[in-house]
Scaffold this motif. Structure first.
Motif, PDB file in Angstrom:
ATOM      1  N   GLY A   1      -2.337  26.828  53.976  1.00 28.68           N
ATOM      2  CA  GLY A   1      -1.460  27.280  52.907  1.00 28.68           C
ATOM      3  C   GLY A   1      -2.163  27.250  51.562  1.00 28.68           C
ATOM      4  N   ARG A   2      -1.416  27.220  50.495  1.00 32.59           N
ATOM      5  CA  ARG A   2      -1.973  27.246  49.149  1.00 32.59           C
ATOM      6  C   ARG A   2      -2.437  25.854  48.707  1.00 32.59           C
ATOM      7  NH1 ARG A   2       2.754  30.230  48.636  1.00 32.59           N
ATOM      8  NH2 ARG A   2       3.765  28.518  47.503  1.00 32.59           N
ATOM      9  N   ASN A   3      -3.501  25.856  47.899  1.00 29.31           N
ATOM     10  CA  ASN A   3      -3.952  24.649  47.192  1.00 29.31           C
ATOM     11  C   ASN A   3      -4.217  23.481  48.140  1.00 29.31           C
ATOM     12  OD1 ASN A   3      -3.561  26.026  44.675  1.00 29.31           O
ATOM     13  ND2 ASN A   3      -1.374  25.608  44.859  1.00 29.31           N
ATOM     14  N   SER A   4      -4.885  23.770  49.234  1.00 33.22           N
ATOM     15  CA  SER A   4      -5.234  22.745  50.219  1.00 33.22           C
ATOM     16  C   SER A   4      -6.744  22.549  50.281  1.00 33.22           C
ATOM     17  CB  SER A   4      -4.699  23.137  51.600  1.00 33.22           C
ATOM     18  OG  SER A   4      -3.290  23.197  51.583  1.00 33.22           O
ATOM     19  N   CYS A   5      -7.153  21.392  50.769  1.00 38.10           N
ATOM     20  CA  CYS A   5      -8.576  21.073  50.885  1.00 38.10           C
ATOM     21  C   CYS A   5      -8.903  20.638  52.298  1.00 38.10           C
ATOM     22  CB  CYS A   5      -8.967  19.948  49.927  1.00 38.10           C
ATOM     23  SG  CYS A   5      -9.185  20.476  48.221  1.00 38.10           S
ATOM     24  N   GLN A   6     -10.031  21.130  52.817  1.00 35.65           N
ATOM     25  CA  GLN A   6     -10.538  20.701  54.120  1.00 35.65           C
ATOM     26  C   GLN A   6     -11.991  20.300  53.946  1.00 35.65           C
ATOM     27  OE1 GLN A   6     -13.030  22.427  56.168  1.00 35.65           O
ATOM     28  NE2 GLN A   6     -12.950  20.688  57.595  1.00 35.65           N
ATOM     29  N   GLY A   7     -12.355  19.142  54.494  1.00 37.42           N
ATOM     30  CA  GLY A   7     -13.730  18.676  54.418  1.00 37.42           C
ATOM     31  C   GLY A   7     -13.945  17.506  55.344  1.00 37.42           C
ATOM     32  N   SER A   8     -15.028  16.793  55.126  1.00 37.08           N
ATOM     33  CA  SER A   8     -15.360  15.652  55.983  1.00 37.08           C
ATOM     34  C   SER A   8     -15.312  14.327  55.235  1.00 37.08           C
ATOM     35  CB  SER A   8     -16.747  15.837  56.602  1.00 37.08           C
ATOM     36  OG  SER A   8     -17.736  15.970  55.588  1.00 37.08           O
ATOM     37  N   ASN A   9     -15.055  14.370  53.926  1.00 35.52           N
ATOM     38  CA  ASN A   9     -15.071  13.167  53.105  1.00 35.52           C
ATOM     39  C   ASN A   9     -13.684  12.963  52.503  1.00 35.52           C
ATOM     40  OD1 ASN A   9     -15.477  11.112  51.269  1.00 35.52           O
ATOM     41  ND2 ASN A   9     -17.272  12.037  50.297  1.00 35.52           N
ATOM     42  N   GLU A  10     -13.007  11.915  52.927  1.00 33.47           N
ATOM     43  CA  GLU A  10     -11.647  11.687  52.449  1.00 33.47           C
ATOM     44  C   GLU A  10     -11.604  11.479  50.941  1.00 33.47           C
ATOM     45  OE1 GLU A  10      -7.806   8.722  53.240  1.00 33.47           O
ATOM     46  OE2 GLU A  10      -9.696   8.390  54.304  1.00 33.47           O
ATOM     47  N   ALA A  11     -12.640  10.855  50.384  1.00 32.01           N
ATOM     48  CA  ALA A  11     -12.667  10.597  48.947  1.00 32.01           C
ATOM     49  C   ALA A  11     -12.870  11.871  48.141  1.00 32.01           C
ATOM     50  CB  ALA A  11     -13.768   9.588  48.621  1.00 32.01           C
ATOM     51  N   SER A  12     -13.439  12.893  48.766  1.00 33.11           N
ATOM     52  CA  SER A  12     -13.715  14.147  48.069  1.00 33.11           C
ATOM     53  C   SER A  12     -13.570  15.311  49.045  1.00 33.11           C
ATOM     54  CB  SER A  12     -15.132  14.114  47.461  1.00 33.11           C
ATOM     55  OG  SER A  12     -15.400  15.264  46.716  1.00 33.11           O
ATOM     56  N   PRO A  13     -12.341  15.623  49.459  1.00 32.67           N
ATOM     57  CA  PRO A  13     -12.129  16.581  50.560  1.00 32.67           C
ATOM     58  C   PRO A  13     -12.503  18.019  50.233  1.00 32.67           C
ATOM     59  CG  PRO A  13     -10.034  15.955  49.578  1.00 32.67           C
ATOM     60  CD  PRO A  13     -11.071  15.052  48.982  1.00 32.67           C
ATOM     61  N   CYS A  14     -12.627  18.349  48.953  1.00 35.77           N
ATOM     62  CA  CYS A  14     -12.964  19.729  48.585  1.00 35.77           C
ATOM     63  C   CYS A  14     -14.455  19.924  48.366  1.00 35.77           C
ATOM     64  CB  CYS A  14     -12.200  20.137  47.332  1.00 35.77           C
ATOM     65  SG  CYS A  14     -10.527  20.730  47.667  1.00 35.77           S
ATOM     66  N   THR A  15     -15.281  18.988  48.863  1.00 33.35           N
ATOM     67  CA  THR A  15     -16.730  19.113  48.732  1.00 33.35           C
ATOM     68  C   THR A  15     -17.376  19.125  50.113  1.00 33.35           C
ATOM     69  OG1 THR A  15     -17.055  16.718  48.593  1.00 33.35           O
ATOM     70  CG2 THR A  15     -16.680  17.911  46.528  1.00 33.35           C
ATOM     71  N   GLY A  16     -18.662  19.523  50.141  1.00 31.51           N
ATOM     72  CA  GLY A  16     -19.411  19.591  51.388  1.00 31.51           C
ATOM     73  C   GLY A  16     -19.266  20.947  52.036  1.00 31.51           C
ATOM     74  N   ASN A  17     -20.288  21.337  52.760  1.00 34.14           N
ATOM     75  CA  ASN A  17     -20.235  22.636  53.433  1.00 34.14           C
ATOM     76  C   ASN A  17     -20.838  22.539  54.825  1.00 34.14           C
ATOM     77  OD1 ASN A  17     -22.750  22.390  51.762  1.00 34.14           O
ATOM     78  ND2 ASN A  17     -23.289  24.269  52.841  1.00 34.14           N
TER      79      ASN A  17
ATOM     80  N   LEU B   1      -8.353  33.565  61.032  1.00 30.49           N
ATOM     81  CA  LEU B   1      -8.354  32.504  60.035  1.00 30.49           C
ATOM     82  C   LEU B   1      -7.784  33.032  58.725  1.00 30.49           C
ATOM     83  CD1 LEU B   1      -9.147  29.720  58.874  1.00 30.49           C
ATOM     84  CD2 LEU B   1     -11.460  30.631  58.512  1.00 30.49           C
ATOM     85  N   VAL B   2      -6.811  32.309  58.177  1.00 33.40           N
ATOM     86  CA  VAL B   2      -6.219  32.637  56.890  1.00 33.40           C
ATOM     87  C   VAL B   2      -6.390  31.427  55.976  1.00 33.40           C
ATOM     88  CG1 VAL B   2      -4.115  33.264  55.644  1.00 33.40           C
ATOM     89  CG2 VAL B   2      -4.525  34.171  57.949  1.00 33.40           C
ATOM     90  N   VAL B   3      -6.980  31.660  54.805  1.00 27.15           N
ATOM     91  CA  VAL B   3      -7.155  30.598  53.814  1.00 27.15           C
ATOM     92  C   VAL B   3      -6.327  30.990  52.593  1.00 27.15           C
ATOM     93  CG1 VAL B   3      -8.795  29.234  52.466  1.00 27.15           C
ATOM     94  CG2 VAL B   3      -9.492  30.192  54.673  1.00 27.15           C
ATOM     95  N   GLY B   4      -5.303  30.205  52.310  1.00 24.36           N
ATOM     96  CA  GLY B   4      -4.352  30.559  51.273  1.00 24.36           C
ATOM     97  C   GLY B   4      -4.886  30.424  49.869  1.00 24.36           C
ATOM     98  N   GLN B   5      -4.121  30.910  48.933  1.00 25.21           N
ATOM     99  CA  GLN B   5      -4.483  30.937  47.524  1.00 25.21           C
ATOM    100  C   GLN B   5      -4.871  29.559  47.010  1.00 25.21           C
ATOM    101  OE1 GLN B   5      -1.464  32.720  45.061  1.00 25.21           O
ATOM    102  NE2 GLN B   5      -2.214  31.756  43.194  1.00 25.21           N
TER     103      GLN B   5
ATOM    104  N   LEU C   1     -10.926  37.266  59.222  1.00 25.86           N
ATOM    105  CA  LEU C   1     -10.840  36.331  58.107  1.00 25.86           C
ATOM    106  C   LEU C   1     -10.042  36.949  56.963  1.00 25.86           C
ATOM    107  CD1 LEU C   1     -11.685  33.723  56.609  1.00 25.86           C
ATOM    108  CD2 LEU C   1     -13.793  34.924  55.935  1.00 25.86           C
ATOM    109  N   LYS C   2      -9.045  36.213  56.468  1.00 25.90           N
ATOM    110  CA  LYS C   2      -8.262  36.654  55.323  1.00 25.90           C
ATOM    111  C   LYS C   2      -8.277  35.555  54.270  1.00 25.90           C
ATOM    112  CE  LYS C   2      -3.672  38.338  53.953  1.00 25.90           C
ATOM    113  NZ  LYS C   2      -2.310  38.679  54.448  1.00 25.90           N
ATOM    114  N   LEU C   3      -8.716  35.904  53.064  1.00 29.05           N
ATOM    115  CA  LEU C   3      -8.848  34.944  51.985  1.00 29.05           C
ATOM    116  C   LEU C   3      -7.846  35.251  50.883  1.00 29.05           C
ATOM    117  CD1 LEU C   3     -12.749  34.779  51.689  1.00 29.05           C
ATOM    118  CD2 LEU C   3     -11.240  33.213  52.926  1.00 29.05           C
ATOM    119  N   GLY C   4      -7.080  34.243  50.459  1.00 32.65           N
ATOM    120  CA  GLY C   4      -6.167  34.403  49.346  1.00 32.65           C
ATOM    121  C   GLY C   4      -6.895  34.341  48.014  1.00 32.65           C
ATOM    122  N   ALA C   5      -6.192  34.713  46.950  1.00 38.47           N
ATOM    123  CA  ALA C   5      -6.788  34.702  45.617  1.00 38.47           C
ATOM    124  C   ALA C   5      -7.254  33.299  45.247  1.00 38.47           C
ATOM    125  CB  ALA C   5      -5.764  35.202  44.607  1.00 38.47           C
TER     126      ALA C   5
END
Length: 304
Positions: free
Chosen positions: A74-90, A99-103, A115-119
């Protein structure tokens, strides 16, 4: 029927319970949660679809196993491997046919056929525009690996509202019914129930070596916690159609529900991992992979 503060069961009931224990076959063997960022490892795995809602935090790799499968953030979500910084790492962290990645959401990386990417969304590792399916098995029943039938049987366990069941012995039972505000302690060992219905604001103290087998529906009411004392999640094996974690509840478990849906309501948290036929959620939820003392699944995908 066994009830806290109630009468003792009859000798015949005890005999039948012992007999049921001797005959039960349950999927006790666990494939520990794999929280690594290695491609092909999955903390959150489903056959058909995974729908994460808005404002979610997802720690661990995500996969939809079968052709036609969907992973949606959904919108404004973060996925990653580091709980302290979930919006980092690749890394190549999310795998699905669609796959749909929301706004405004950010994921570590992906492999997908559609693949569908939101704004304003971000795929931090350059997305791979193809994926080989199935991810782990063409047999949907093997999404969690080998899963033996769960045969329940025995007395019901009923804990009235506000009561405290200090220690329930491992074994096979009928239904587990817990009233609002009650407390229960699960010891190390294997428990088998026909169905589990836990009320609101219940406290469950669970040993990290507990295996909870449920042949039918499993549900937790709002504000309920089922947590271990340490960093190792217990094992929840469900052969039913639904595992429900209600609003504001916390479940610290490796959830294995190959035939059912795992449903998280608003502000619900899973500490551990899951494999299921499908997974859905309301907004503001957290899915945090927690392996504890386990070494991880040797195959990286619950298939052992």
């Amino acid at each position: 029927m066994t009830k806290v503060g109630g009468e003792a069961v009859s000798r015949r009931a005890v005999f039948l319970l012992v007999l049921a224990l001797a005959l039960v076959t349950a999927p006790d063997v666990r494939a520990a949660c794999d929280c690594s960022a290695t491609p092909g490892s999955y903390a959150w795995l489903a056959n058909t679809k995974i729908r994460f809602n808005n404002d979610a935090v997802i720690i661990g790799n995500v996969g939809a196993n079968l052709p036609g499968g969907l992973v949606r953030f959904g919108r404004n979500s973060c996925q990653g491997s580091n709980e302290a910084s979930p919006c980092t790492g690749n890394s190549v962290a999310v795998s699905a046919d669609k796959l749909v990645v929301g706004q405004g959401s950010s994921i570590a990386g992906s492999e997908s056929n559609h693949l569908k990417l939101g704004a304003g969304s971000t795929v931090r590792n350059p997305p791979l525009l193809s994926v080989t399916l199935p991810l782990v098995s063409a047999d949907s029943a093997l999404i969690c690996g080998a899963f033996a039938p769960i045969a329940c049987g025995g007395a019901d366990v009923i804990v009235p509202a506000g009561s405290n069941l200090v220690a329930l012995a491992p074994g096979s039972y009928g239904n587990l019914l817990m009233g609002n505000g009650s407390t229960i302690t699960f010891q190390a060992g294997s428990y088998t129930f026909c169905a589990v219905k836990i009320g609101s604001n219940v406290v469950g103290n669970v040993d990290g070596a507990t295996v909870l087998n449920v042949s039918g529906k499993f549900s937790m009411g709002s504000g309920t916690t089922l947590e271990t004392a340490g960093p190792t999640p217990f094992v929840l094996n469900s052969a039913g159609a639904l595992v429900r974690i209600s609003q504001g509840s916390i479940l610290e478990a490796e959830v294995r529900a190959p035939f059912g849906k795992v449903k998280q309501q608003r502000n619900a948290t899973i500490l551990g991992c899951s494999c299921s036929n499908a997974m859905t959620s309301d907004k503001h939820h957290a899915n945090v992979c927690e392996a504890g003392g386990g070494a991880g699944s040797p195959s990286g995908a619950f298939i052992d």
